[in-house]
Scaffold this motif. Structure first.
Motif, PDB file in Angstrom:
ATOM      1  N   SER A 160       0.817  -1.218   0.000  1.00  0.00           N
ATOM      2  CA  SER A 160       0.000   0.000   0.000  1.00  0.00           C
ATOM      3  C   SER A 160       0.853   1.271   0.000  1.00  0.00           C
ATOM      4  N   GLU A 161       2.169   1.147   0.301  1.00  0.00           N
ATOM      5  CA  GLU A 161       3.025   2.348   0.409  1.00  0.00           C
ATOM      6  C   GLU A 161       3.844   2.622  -0.838  1.00  0.00           C
ATOM      7  N   ILE A 162       3.887   1.678  -1.796  1.00  0.00           N
ATOM      8  CA  ILE A 162       4.869   1.819  -2.886  1.00  0.00           C
ATOM      9  C   ILE A 162       4.208   2.072  -4.247  1.00  0.00           C
ATOM     10  N   ASP A 163       5.016   2.721  -5.142  1.00  0.00           N
ATOM     11  CA  ASP A 163       4.519   3.043  -6.481  1.00  0.00           C
ATOM     12  C   ASP A 163       5.102   2.123  -7.548  1.00  0.00           C
ATOM     13  N   GLY A 164       6.063   1.305  -7.158  1.00  0.00           N
ATOM     14  CA  GLY A 164       6.673   0.412  -8.134  1.00  0.00           C
ATOM     15  C   GLY A 164       7.709  -0.473  -7.473  1.00  0.00           C
ATOM     16  N   ILE A 165       8.260  -1.403  -8.276  1.00  0.00           N
ATOM     17  CA  ILE A 165       9.232  -2.366  -7.759  1.00  0.00           C
ATOM     18  C   ILE A 165      10.447  -2.371  -8.681  1.00  0.00           C
ATOM     19  N   GLY A 166      11.640  -2.317  -8.086  1.00  0.00           N
ATOM     20  CA  GLY A 166      12.884  -2.367  -8.861  1.00  0.00           C
ATOM     21  C   GLY A 166      13.713  -3.546  -8.382  1.00  0.00           C
ATOM     22  N   ILE A 167      14.149  -4.383  -9.324  1.00  0.00           N
ATOM     23  CA  ILE A 167      14.877  -5.597  -8.934  1.00  0.00           C
ATOM     24  C   ILE A 167      16.242  -5.637  -9.613  1.00  0.00           C
ATOM     25  N   SER A 168      17.266  -5.861  -8.803  1.00  0.00           N
ATOM     26  CA  SER A 168      18.608  -6.123  -9.304  1.00  0.00           C
ATOM     27  C   SER A 168      18.879  -7.596  -9.025  1.00  0.00           C
ATOM     28  N   THR A 169      19.358  -8.326 -10.015  1.00  0.00           N
ATOM     29  CA  THR A 169      19.558  -9.762  -9.779  1.00  0.00           C
ATOM     30  C   THR A 169      20.819 -10.298 -10.449  1.00  0.00           C
ATOM     31  N   ALA A 170      21.397 -11.302  -9.831  1.00  0.00           N
ATOM     32  CA  ALA A 170      22.510 -12.030 -10.441  1.00  0.00           C
ATOM     33  C   ALA A 170      21.995 -12.713 -11.704  1.00  0.00           C
ATOM     34  N   GLY A 171      22.867 -12.906 -12.668  1.00  0.00           N
ATOM     35  CA  GLY A 171      22.498 -13.644 -13.873  1.00  0.00           C
ATOM     36  C   GLY A 171      22.287 -12.750 -15.078  1.00  0.00           C
ATOM     37  N   LEU A 172      22.131 -13.380 -16.244  1.00  0.00           N
ATOM     38  CA  LEU A 172      21.836 -12.621 -17.459  1.00  0.00           C
ATOM     39  C   LEU A 172      20.345 -12.313 -17.474  1.00  0.00           C
ATOM     40  N   VAL A 173      20.010 -11.057 -17.789  1.00  0.00           N
ATOM     41  CA  VAL A 173      18.617 -10.621 -17.697  1.00  0.00           C
ATOM     42  C   VAL A 173      18.178  -9.981 -19.013  1.00  0.00           C
ATOM     43  N   ASP A 174      16.990 -10.329 -19.487  1.00  0.00           N
ATOM     44  CA  ASP A 174      16.359  -9.555 -20.555  1.00  0.00           C
ATOM     45  C   ASP A 174      15.680  -8.382 -19.852  1.00  0.00           C
ATOM     46  N   GLU A 175      16.314  -7.213 -19.928  1.00  0.00           N
ATOM     47  CA  GLU A 175      15.870  -6.100 -19.083  1.00  0.00           C
ATOM     48  C   GLU A 175      14.579  -5.458 -19.594  1.00  0.00           C
ATOM     49  N   GLU A 176      14.254  -5.627 -20.867  1.00  0.00           N
ATOM     50  CA  GLU A 176      12.982  -5.094 -21.374  1.00  0.00           C
ATOM     51  C   GLU A 176      11.820  -5.959 -20.902  1.00  0.00           C
ATOM     52  N   LYS A 177      12.029  -7.278 -20.956  1.00  0.00           N
ATOM     53  CA  LYS A 177      10.947  -8.204 -20.585  1.00  0.00           C
ATOM     54  C   LYS A 177      10.994  -8.596 -19.111  1.00  0.00           C
TER      55      LYS A 177
END
Ligand SMILES: [Zn+2]
Length: 298
Positions: free
Chosen positions: A53-70
């Motif tokens: 209820s307090e947040i406007d979005g979620i940001g995730i940093s993760t180990a591994g290769l990431v498709d950052e658009e998807k």
């Protein structure tokens, strides 16, 4: 605006709230009750439910290769079971109806340093992190350059030793296996069996252990081999080095001195400096990315 940020590593997940005005707070560390995808998702959902209820979005940093658009994990580089293929963005946007953006951990840390840390005064720089491997990110105009598929900057897999050790990637002689903190610890532990980690190495060094200093000096040369390539390709104004070990003054001073003697004169105004944000770089970068993307959509 407030973002719930996560930094997913091989053994630990960090979470924090990042507020546009108040900065980062409620930093928490969660170790996995069970290693693998399910353990990660349980922790993420527990924290999202709590702060929803307090947040406007979620940001995730993760180990591994990431498709950052998807927002999909393309390859779990440190072998987190069943994590490859996880569609973090799609899953959580559907479930929570909030924007979710996912970044590779080195890219997130570089973005954090670019906007809030050691890279604040530079538009362009190269960021390298030294730990179990060597990660890299290319920052141009305050943004991480991804290349065609978003995977640019894997400087750890440039070959610095012809016919060298076999790397996890399948090549032989990768920079990773010679310049990482792990490589330094392995080399030092062959000289002194009691050495188990980077802290042990520098405890021995600060007590004047000559054999350990010798190993550190050899390792600094390994670091330089990679930096020489980076400098001649990119001619960057700065190189920012992350990883706990880079907080050692001796290392950064030696790297600056030796690098200047190893590169062509026109490049010698490059500055090598340690990352500033430490453990919170990934969280800051991931939250910044979600804020920026959210504003772009408006
Ligand atoms: Zn490799």
């Amino acid at each position: 605006m407030r973002i719930l940020a996560f930094d997913i590593g091989g053994t630990l997940i960090k979470s924090a709230i990042v507020d546009e005005d108040k900065g980062l707070f409620n930093l928490e560390e969660h170790s996995y009750p069970e290693p693998g995808r399910d353990g990660i998702l349980n922790i993420l959902e527990n924290r999202i439910d709590y702060y929803n209820s307090e947040i406007d979005g979620i940001g995730i940093s993760t180990a591994g290769l990431v498709d950052e658009e998807k927002g999909v994990i393309i390859l779990s580089s440190n072998g987190i079971p069943n994590y490859t293929g996880t569609k973090l963005k799609e899953m959580y946007e559907l479930k929570y109806n909030k924007p979710v953006w996912v970044l590779n951990d080195v890219n997130a840390a570089a973005l954090g340093e670019a906007h809030f840390g050691a890279g604040k005064v530079y538009n362009d720089f190269i960021c390298l992190t030294y730990g179990t491997g060597v990660g890299g990110a290319i920052v141009i105009n305050k943004q991480v350059y991804g290349g065609k598929n978003g995977f640019a900057g894997e400087i750890g897999h440039t070959v610095t030793h012809l016919n060298g050790k076999k790397c996890v990637c399948g090549l032989y002689g990768c920079y990773n296996d010679y310049a990482s903190t792990k490589a330094l610890v392995e080399n030092c532990s062959q000289v002194d069996f009691s050495i188990k980690n980077g802290k042990d190495v520098f405890d021995a060094f600060s007590k004047g252990d000559i054999k350990i200093k010798e190993q550190i000096d050899i390792w600094i040369d390994e670091i330089i081999y990679g930096l020489v390539t980076v400098v001649h390709i990119f001619n960057p104004p700065a190189i920012i080095l992350g990883g706990g070990i880079m907080r050692q003054e001796y290392i950064i001073d030696e790297i600056n001195n030796r690098l200047k003697n190893s590169i062509l004169s026109g490049y010698r105004d490059v500055v090598v400096l340690p990352a500033m944000l430490g453990n919170s770089a990934g969280l800051m970068g991931a939250s910044y990315n979600t804020l920026r993307r959210k504003c772009e959509k408006k």
